[in-house]
Motif scaffolding. Structure first.
Motif, PDB file in Angstrom:
ATOM      1  N   HIS A  24       0.841  -1.191   0.000  1.00  0.00           N
ATOM      2  CA  HIS A  24       0.000   0.000   0.000  1.00  0.00           C
ATOM      3  C   HIS A  24       0.880   1.246   0.000  1.00  0.00           C
ATOM      4  O   HIS A  24       1.862   1.335   0.736  1.00  0.00           O
ATOM      5  N   VAL A  25       0.495   2.210  -0.809  1.00  0.00           N
ATOM      6  CA  VAL A  25       1.295   3.419  -0.988  1.00  0.00           C
ATOM      7  C   VAL A  25       1.392   4.223   0.302  1.00  0.00           C
ATOM      8  O   VAL A  25       2.451   4.764   0.629  1.00  0.00           O
ATOM      9  N   VAL A  26       0.329   4.313   1.054  1.00  0.00           N
ATOM     10  CA  VAL A  26       0.337   5.111   2.281  1.00  0.00           C
ATOM     11  C   VAL A  26       1.308   4.516   3.299  1.00  0.00           C
ATOM     12  O   VAL A  26       2.056   5.248   3.963  1.00  0.00           O
ATOM     13  N   HIS A  27       1.336   3.196   3.404  1.00  0.00           N
ATOM     14  CA  HIS A  27       2.278   2.552   4.321  1.00  0.00           C
ATOM     15  C   HIS A  27       3.705   2.821   3.883  1.00  0.00           C
ATOM     16  O   HIS A  27       4.582   3.094   4.707  1.00  0.00           O
ATOM     17  N   ALA A  28       3.952   2.738   2.588  1.00  0.00           N
ATOM     18  CA  ALA A  28       5.291   3.006   2.074  1.00  0.00           C
ATOM     19  C   ALA A  28       5.699   4.453   2.342  1.00  0.00           C
ATOM     20  O   ALA A  28       6.865   4.719   2.664  1.00  0.00           O
ATOM     21  N   LEU A  29       4.759   5.382   2.235  1.00  0.00           N
ATOM     22  CA  LEU A  29       5.076   6.788   2.524  1.00  0.00           C
ATOM     23  C   LEU A  29       5.457   6.999   3.979  1.00  0.00           C
ATOM     24  O   LEU A  29       6.353   7.788   4.287  1.00  0.00           O
ATOM     25  N   LEU A  30       4.781   6.309   4.884  1.00  0.00           N
ATOM     26  CA  LEU A  30       5.132   6.432   6.305  1.00  0.00           C
ATOM     27  C   LEU A  30       6.568   5.963   6.542  1.00  0.00           C
ATOM     28  O   LEU A  30       7.343   6.625   7.250  1.00  0.00           O
ATOM     29  N   TYR A  31       6.909   4.841   5.963  1.00  0.00           N
ATOM     30  CA  TYR A  31       8.273   4.337   6.134  1.00  0.00           C
ATOM     31  C   TYR A  31       9.293   5.201   5.393  1.00  0.00           C
ATOM     32  O   TYR A  31      10.440   5.324   5.823  1.00  0.00           O
ATOM     33  N   LEU A  32       8.883   5.823   4.287  1.00  0.00           N
ATOM     34  CA  LEU A  32       9.797   6.705   3.565  1.00  0.00           C
ATOM     35  C   LEU A  32      10.173   7.924   4.396  1.00  0.00           C
ATOM     36  O   LEU A  32      11.335   8.346   4.414  1.00  0.00           O
ATOM     37  N   VAL A  33       9.207   8.478   5.107  1.00  0.00           N
ATOM     38  CA  VAL A  33       9.498   9.622   5.977  1.00  0.00           C
ATOM     39  C   VAL A  33      10.506   9.230   7.051  1.00  0.00           C
ATOM     40  O   VAL A  33      11.480   9.950   7.311  1.00  0.00           O
ATOM     41  N   VAL A  34      10.308   8.084   7.668  1.00  0.00           N
ATOM     42  CA  VAL A  34      11.245   7.622   8.711  1.00  0.00           C
ATOM     43  C   VAL A  34      12.624   7.372   8.109  1.00  0.00           C
ATOM     44  O   VAL A  34      13.650   7.706   8.700  1.00  0.00           O
ATOM     45  N   SER A  35      12.666   6.803   6.916  1.00  0.00           N
ATOM     46  CA  SER A  35      13.941   6.537   6.253  1.00  0.00           C
ATOM     47  C   SER A  35      14.692   7.840   5.976  1.00  0.00           C
ATOM     48  O   SER A  35      15.899   7.936   6.216  1.00  0.00           O
ATOM     49  N   LEU A  36      13.988   8.853   5.492  1.00  0.00           N
ATOM     50  CA  LEU A  36      14.637  10.124   5.190  1.00  0.00           C
ATOM     51  C   LEU A  36      15.099  10.839   6.460  1.00  0.00           C
ATOM     52  O   LEU A  36      16.167  11.467   6.477  1.00  0.00           O
ATOM     53  N   LEU A  37      14.321  10.731   7.528  1.00  0.00           N
ATOM     54  CA  LEU A  37      14.751  11.336   8.798  1.00  0.00           C
ATOM     55  C   LEU A  37      15.983  10.634   9.361  1.00  0.00           C
ATOM     56  O   LEU A  37      16.878  11.273   9.919  1.00  0.00           O
ATOM     57  N   SER A  38      16.041   9.315   9.206  1.00  0.00           N
ATOM     58  CA  SER A  38      17.221   8.603   9.698  1.00  0.00           C
ATOM     59  C   SER A  38      18.446   8.929   8.859  1.00  0.00           C
ATOM     60  O   SER A  38      19.566   9.015   9.389  1.00  0.00           O
ATOM     61  N   GLU A  55      18.187  17.472   3.817  1.00  0.00           N
ATOM     62  CA  GLU A  55      17.496  16.179   3.738  1.00  0.00           C
ATOM     63  C   GLU A  55      16.100  16.276   4.340  1.00  0.00           C
ATOM     64  O   GLU A  55      15.139  15.771   3.777  1.00  0.00           O
ATOM     65  N   VAL A  56      15.996  16.947   5.473  1.00  0.00           N
ATOM     66  CA  VAL A  56      14.692  17.079   6.130  1.00  0.00           C
ATOM     67  C   VAL A  56      13.788  18.027   5.354  1.00  0.00           C
ATOM     68  O   VAL A  56      12.623  17.713   5.089  1.00  0.00           O
ATOM     69  N   ILE A  57      14.322  19.173   4.945  1.00  0.00           N
ATOM     70  CA  ILE A  57      13.488  20.183   4.287  1.00  0.00           C
ATOM     71  C   ILE A  57      13.063  19.729   2.895  1.00  0.00           C
ATOM     72  O   ILE A  57      11.881  19.771   2.551  1.00  0.00           O
ATOM     73  N   VAL A  58      14.030  19.292   2.084  1.00  0.00           N
ATOM     74  CA  VAL A  58      13.724  18.991   0.691  1.00  0.00           C
ATOM     75  C   VAL A  58      13.041  17.642   0.543  1.00  0.00           C
ATOM     76  O   VAL A  58      11.989  17.523  -0.076  1.00  0.00           O
ATOM     77  N   TYR A  59      13.614  16.606   1.123  1.00  0.00           N
ATOM     78  CA  TYR A  59      13.083  15.271   0.881  1.00  0.00           C
ATOM     79  C   TYR A  59      11.937  14.925   1.822  1.00  0.00           C
ATOM     80  O   TYR A  59      10.842  14.603   1.372  1.00  0.00           O
ATOM     81  N   ALA A  60      12.180  14.981   3.130  1.00  0.00           N
ATOM     82  CA  ALA A  60      11.136  14.596   4.075  1.00  0.00           C
ATOM     83  C   ALA A  60       9.985  15.593   4.054  1.00  0.00           C
ATOM     84  O   ALA A  60       8.860  15.240   4.376  1.00  0.00           O
ATOM     85  N   GLY A  61      10.245  16.814   3.636  1.00  0.00           N
ATOM     86  CA  GLY A  61       9.186  17.801   3.564  1.00  0.00           C
ATOM     87  C   GLY A  61       8.536  17.858   2.200  1.00  0.00           C
ATOM     88  O   GLY A  61       7.411  17.409   2.004  1.00  0.00           O
ATOM     89  N   ALA A  62       9.252  18.377   1.223  1.00  0.00           N
ATOM     90  CA  ALA A  62       8.655  18.684  -0.077  1.00  0.00           C
ATOM     91  C   ALA A  62       8.314  17.445  -0.899  1.00  0.00           C
ATOM     92  O   ALA A  62       7.213  17.344  -1.449  1.00  0.00           O
TER      93      ALA A  62
END
Length: 166
Positions: A24-38, A55-62
């Protein structure tokens, strides 16, 4: 290296694998945010706070907001609402929440205890990064911007209404 780097790296690898394997795309997005923050924490522990902030502003944000807008635009109507509610049960948030708790604990430890073994790390100021990008590497920066512009124009032409009606 220190424990912060290793724990953040392990979290990044695990959550990136979960991004790839989620159906599911929404589940993948949740894990993507955690991956980018790490990854941002990995950059910070290596002595690159500017790269961590980007990394936080461009990827985890935008970028993640862009993905969320795409998911919202692809909403298939009212008949998908019950299915989406089943997908977003509290159990779905457990995995990303645990990984975020590990990263938050690491971040608090890093800020208050300091990074051990960071004496030999050379912190590069953001002014030097900008002067380097627009100095000797200006051609590479301009080529990358032209490539992004070509991708934007291509996406526009592929998504035009006239193109979809043919």
């Amino acid at each position: 290296m220190n424990a912060t780097f290793y724990v953040a790296s392990i979290v990044a690898v695990l959550t990136t694998m979960l991004v790839i394997t989620r159906a599911h795309v929404v589940h993948a997005l949740l894990y993507l945010v955690v991956s980018l923050l790490s990854l941002a924490l990995v950059f910070y522990s290596l002595g690159a706070p500017f790269a961590a902030a980007l990394e936080v502003i461009v990827y985890a944000g935008a970028i993640v907001v862009l993905f969320v807008f795409v998911v919202m635009m692809l909403n298939l109507g009212r008949h998908t609402a019950p299915r989406e509610r089943r997908w977003l049960t509290p159990a779905v948030w457990l995995g990303p929440g645990l990984f975020c708790a590990v990263l938050l604990g690491e971040l608090i430890y890093t800020f208050y205890a300091g990074l051990p073994g960071r004496e030999g790390v050379n912190v590069v100021p953001s002014q030097l990064v900008g002067m380097t990008l627009f100095g000797p590497y200006v051609l590479a920066v301009e080529l990358a911007s032209m490539l992004l512009l070509a991708g934007l124009v291509g996406a526009y032409h592929l998504g035009r209404k006239e193109h979809l009606e043919r």
